[in-house]
Design a protein around this motif. Sequence first.
Motif, short mmCIF file in Angstrom:
data_model
loop_
_atom_site.label_atom_id
_atom_site.label_comp_id
_atom_site.label_asym_id
_atom_site.label_seq_id
_atom_site.Cartn_x
_atom_site.Cartn_y
_atom_site.Cartn_z
N ASP A 29 0.81 -1.21 0.00
CA ASP A 29 0.00 0.00 0.00
C ASP A 29 0.84 1.26 0.00
O ASP A 29 0.51 2.23 0.65
N GLY A 30 1.94 1.22 -0.71
CA GLY A 30 2.72 2.44 -0.86
C GLY A 30 3.75 2.66 0.23
O GLY A 30 4.55 3.58 0.14
N GLU A 31 3.71 1.87 1.25
CA GLU A 31 4.70 2.09 2.34
C GLU A 31 5.65 0.92 2.43
O GLU A 31 5.29 -0.21 2.13
N ILE A 32 6.83 1.23 2.93
CA ILE A 32 7.75 0.14 3.24
C ILE A 32 7.38 -0.34 4.64
O ILE A 32 7.49 0.41 5.61
N VAL A 33 6.93 -1.56 4.72
CA VAL A 33 6.48 -2.05 6.03
C VAL A 33 7.55 -2.84 6.75
O VAL A 33 7.47 -3.08 7.94
N ALA A 34 8.56 -3.24 6.03
CA ALA A 34 9.64 -3.96 6.70
C ALA A 34 10.87 -3.88 5.83
O ALA A 34 10.77 -3.82 4.61
N ARG A 35 12.02 -3.82 6.43
CA ARG A 35 13.24 -3.86 5.61
C ARG A 35 14.38 -4.45 6.42
O ARG A 35 14.38 -4.41 7.64
N GLY A 36 15.33 -4.96 5.72
CA GLY A 36 16.50 -5.49 6.41
C GLY A 36 17.08 -6.67 5.67
O GLY A 36 16.61 -7.05 4.61
N GLY A 37 18.10 -7.25 6.23
CA GLY A 37 18.70 -8.44 5.65
C GLY A 37 17.75 -9.61 5.83
O GLY A 37 16.83 -9.59 6.66
N LEU A 38 17.96 -10.63 5.06
CA LEU A 38 17.03 -11.77 5.10
C LEU A 38 16.99 -12.42 6.47
O LEU A 38 15.92 -12.76 6.99
N ASP A 39 18.15 -12.58 7.04
CA ASP A 39 18.20 -13.20 8.37
C ASP A 39 17.42 -12.39 9.38
O ASP A 39 16.62 -12.92 10.15
N GLU A 40 17.67 -11.10 9.35
CA GLU A 40 17.00 -10.24 10.32
C GLU A 40 15.49 -10.31 10.16
O GLU A 40 14.75 -10.38 11.13
N LEU A 41 15.08 -10.28 8.93
CA LEU A 41 13.64 -10.30 8.69
C LEU A 41 13.03 -11.60 9.18
O LEU A 41 11.95 -11.62 9.76
N GLN A 42 13.77 -12.65 8.93
CA GLN A 42 13.23 -13.92 9.38
C GLN A 42 13.15 -13.97 10.89
O GLN A 42 12.16 -14.43 11.45
N ALA A 43 14.18 -13.48 11.49
CA ALA A 43 14.16 -13.49 12.96
C ALA A 43 13.01 -12.64 13.46
O ALA A 43 12.34 -12.99 14.43
N GLU A 44 12.78 -11.53 12.80
CA GLU A 44 11.76 -10.60 13.25
C GLU A 44 10.36 -11.07 12.95
O GLU A 44 9.47 -11.01 13.78
N TYR A 45 10.19 -11.47 11.74
CA TYR A 45 8.82 -11.74 11.31
C TYR A 45 8.56 -13.20 10.99
O TYR A 45 7.44 -13.61 10.81
N GLY A 46 9.63 -13.87 10.90
CA GLY A 46 9.42 -15.24 10.46
C GLY A 46 9.00 -16.13 11.61
O GLY A 46 9.11 -15.78 12.78
N GLU A 47 8.53 -17.20 11.22
CA GLU A 47 8.19 -18.18 12.23
C GLU A 47 9.11 -19.35 12.03
O GLU A 47 9.10 -20.00 10.99
N THR A 48 9.91 -19.55 13.04
CA THR A 48 10.73 -20.75 12.97
C THR A 48 9.97 -21.86 13.68
O THR A 48 9.46 -21.66 14.79
#
Lengths: 626, 349, 305
Positions: C204-223
Amino acid sequence: MRPRKILRIARWEVTKNAGGIDRKTAAVVAVTLLVLGGAAPLVVAQGGVTLDEGFYRVGVDEESPLYPVVESDSTFAAQDPDEELGSEIDLRIRATQVVASDSQKGQAALAELRSSVDSYNDRVMSAESNQSAAFPVTVTLEYAERNLTTTGGTDTLDGGTVNDGTPSDSGTPDDGGNDSDPADGDGSDGTIGDGSNGTTGDGPTGEESTGDGSAGGIGGIARSLTGSDATTGTPSDISPPFPFQSLILAFLFVIPLNFVIQAYGSTMLSERLNRRGELMLVAPVSRGDIIAGKTLPYFLGALFFEGLIAGGILYLQPDSGSGLYALAAVVPLILLFLSATFLGAMFARSFKELTFVTVSITVGLTTYAFVPAIFTDVTPIALISPLTIVVRDIQGVAIEPLSVLLSTLPPLFTAGLFFVLGAGLYREEDMFTQRPIPLKVLDSLAGRIHRRRSVALVVILLMPLVILAELVAVAAVYPISMGLPQPIWLGLILFSIVVIEELAKSLPIYAGFVHNRYDRSIRSALAVGALAGLGFFLAEKGLLLAQLLGGLPEVQQAAVVSAGPTAGIGPAVGLLLLLAPLALHVVTAATSAVGMRSGRQGYAIGLTAAIAIHFLYNFSVVMLVV
Amino acid sequence: MFDDVRIAIARRDIASLSREKTIVLALVIQIFIAAFSSFLVVGLTSLYDPGSVESGELTFGVSGDTRNELNEAAREAGVEIEQYPTRTAAMDAFQRGEVIGVLHADASSEQIEVTATVPDGSIQSTLAVVKARDVLEALERNERTNRAAHLETNPVPLPPEADASSYFGFTYTVLVPLLLFLPPFISGSITVDVLTEEIERGTLELLRVAPVSLTDIFDGKALGMAILAPIQALLWIALLSVNGITIDNVLLLVVLVAAVALLVVVLGAVLGLTLGQRRQAQLLYSIIALGLFGAAALLPEHPATVAAKLAVGSQTTVTTATVFGLSALAVGLYATTRRYVGTIDPERY
Amino acid sequence: MIEARDLRKEYGGFPAVEGSTFSVGSGEVFGIIGPNGAGKTTTLKMLAGLIEPTSGSVSVAGYEAGESEMRHQLGFLPEESPLYEEMTPRTYLHFFADLYDVPDDVAERRIHETLDELDLQHRDRQIGDMSKGMKRKVAIARSLINDPDVLIYDEPASGLDPLTTNYIIEFTSQLAAEGKTIVFSAHNLFHVESICDRVAIMNDGEIVARGGLDELQAEYGETVYHVHTTVEVPDSVAKNGRYVRTVETMSEVETTREAAQEAGGSVIDIRTEESSLEEVFLNVADGRDSRAQSGKSADGSSSEV
């Protein structure tokens, strides 16, 4: 660096399209041109195209002395004089008695017969052995300056912004010579002021232009004699007949342009399809480079064709001019056609639309080009069209450099305006999407606006469109003015002119606001409004000045005429009268500007207020003077 | 059922045209020309119409020893003159604006030499020159009559003066044909567009998947575009009439326009279908259409002349025959083209 | 190398891109992902200097976007890749080489090499006659004609067959290896995963998340952890002779081990499954993760709203 890019793009344009035409098409084109080219001599051989052949039906006896006249004029179709007058024949000739049917057509036929008899007689007389009896009168025609010092009862015409000496003003029915000619957008708010800064009746340094065709194009004597400056001839050498010839010549020059703009419009529009032109927008080439590069081949091509035509005509026509003037005059016309097409291609949303646009442009500009040129031989109005210069050059009439300027500068200026407006649209947001047209108009205006000052420039640039719109408005109201009382149609014309002028001042400001070129504070709005008003005022007066200097007679007379009653006014008051229109324009533009800060509705309100103010001002001035 | 298909196609094309806002522009331009026509005629005539100018302006100053002859001639020409003893006196009057021009005539050994002075570079110049010419031509005629003994043939006597608009001919021979033949030209151009657009976009395939043949498509599009032109012609004729330019033989004119429209539409359709690409097809269409219009001069009567004569009521049998001849040609070409279209392999697109 | 600050683009009052701020370092591969209409293309076009931002600024290689010098440093590949159908690849590429002021001999050599690398056949056939994949290769070659330091690719592999897609992704990572800075957008998150260093997720026009893949996974991912046990424990499924229980936290792994031991069995295997970028993306897009909603990203910088 830039010229190199332009040339590179031009080269690409040519090769790309050359590659686009396959062998089959090229073959068909070649065959077609050959066949048509072969038909041309046949057409010429059978006497060319006479559009009015057999136009009038004349009942005449073979024994009548008028019979040879009727026979020699192709406009007449000779018939039995016993036929019914009116329904079967338009003129009945028995012996030397001529009766015309009671209709416009009959009268026109009679007039045609009269002039036919005259030319027939001249032809017969030139075969006489006793030439001094055949042509007992010799005439030397001279043109002389005269300084008009009165305003009394002259039907002089107001020379304000609108009036380039166009017939629209001469036709306005409220004659009796008033400065308040409503056909003029400037008249009511500037005339009196103009008088004080206009010349007091001295025309261009009193040269006596003897037989100079350009002075009014009336030097028929010079024209029909072999290119020399001799001014003596017989009475019938004066004022040639209705210039069909000019018309056809003019037409010949316009036809190739129609083809050129077809192809040009196509190629411009195709850059917009499927986002093809996107990559060039990313490349390190400017919009100007791209547009110039794509236009150059078509410009040169058109120039080449026109050169061929001019060369052909000059070769076939003895005693014609050098042709250089003709070519010089054709350039602005070509640019006008190309620029209008470019603008159209930037606005069109599909090829079908482009077809309509192209046809409209052809019709419109052809009318502009050759309707005035028809009157080449008759009045200085013809100078509006550059084709007049072309026709005069071909006819071998001497041409004043000033008239060349007069003819070529307005179309050049307008062409420049169109290119600028189109360039404003040559960007990603406008090229590849179906953006609504009103938004596109704003985009094209805003293209040139980088800061507040630019608004003045854009308003000045818009002058050709303003003049054109005002002319159209006058022409539209004129036919219905016959049936309406004076205040009403006067008001109508005034109103349309006011609306046009206010739009011209306010739209660029609005475009700038929408594109956030300047902030929306009141101070900013006032400043921008003032600049727009100033720009408009400068353009208006500049135009008037140009007309005065250019020596257009009606303008001078009007200036003189209006100088009359104001001659006794002191310089302070004169200055005040001069500045009144400036104040008007600034106030109205600023009103619109302040209104439009709050968006579209505010704009509408502000504009309405501005229109009201301007209208009241004009109306009161007109009423004062009338 | 097939009729419905063709009508559907035609209707869709016409409807899409009406949605195109630019058609309004083209129509406006044509309306403008039609409306402007009367303005042109009336407004410009007034340039020549002495009635619009105050009579004081029309007086010429006359001087020289052949004043009397000039007097006589001026009376015949309906121009007022004022006699002056010397040229200088007359020129002074001219400078003061009391007379619009000066005619100074002296008799030389065999001729009368006249010096005519008119104002420089203004609309009044035109008027002055025209009136001066009228006077001097009357003078010339009188003098020829006086010298009849020296002439082998007699000049033909002049018919009476006419109260005519100078632009009568122009209106009917240029304006009317322009207004009548422009719509067919546009129709043909649009036909090219309408066909090549379908081909280039590939939507022709979609049409064809429905039980529609190429011939049906051709019929629908051609007829749709061809109908538009006569309708427009009728409108312009009506507009001209309102403006005081009477048009005769309206029915024949409409038939003429319809025939020409059908011809160019067929041309456009053929080009569109055989070339398949808009740019080439349009280019060829323009060249051929205009070329044909010029080559039509080889006909006994050019279509423009036909239109002019029909409109002004001067038609001859040749005129009417040309109309029917063109109609027959149009219908014939249409039929032939239709058969040709039936042989085109639609796969080529 | 690339600095975007507060980028905003409005179309008639409607914001297509809002307040985007990010930066891309030299030699980095930066991916922008998001659903259709998220504003990816608009952002990329602003980077390329094709569109003027309504507000905010962007600079590439030290130059303001849109400046002539900047354009020389940049190679752009739009999504649709329209080309001039009547030209051949060679004439097409030479034309653009001229526009980018590349000397003729250099251009000739570069064209030859690039087309070889891209494995493009039929170089003298008209572009209009080529397949979609071939056209895309020509477009890529064009983006490299001026040997730019920065590449902006909008969905470079969209709409292509799997073979060509792979080729192009490989090619792109090769370019990255050569040190070029690449910003590209994609739909197919697998591509992004394989070559991007950092990623921005737009919605929707905004950057809702950014970062390296690892960081994103840690942040938003579900392990999730799949615990394989020999005996059945609560919430496990039988599979291939063993029982698998899927849990989300390490403490639950512990409880599973205890449960297995109590049941008389043991833990054979613990497999860690990290979410794919796809799942991260879905999580973010759905706003499932509260941190996504507050607009903070894994690397700590925040996207201005």
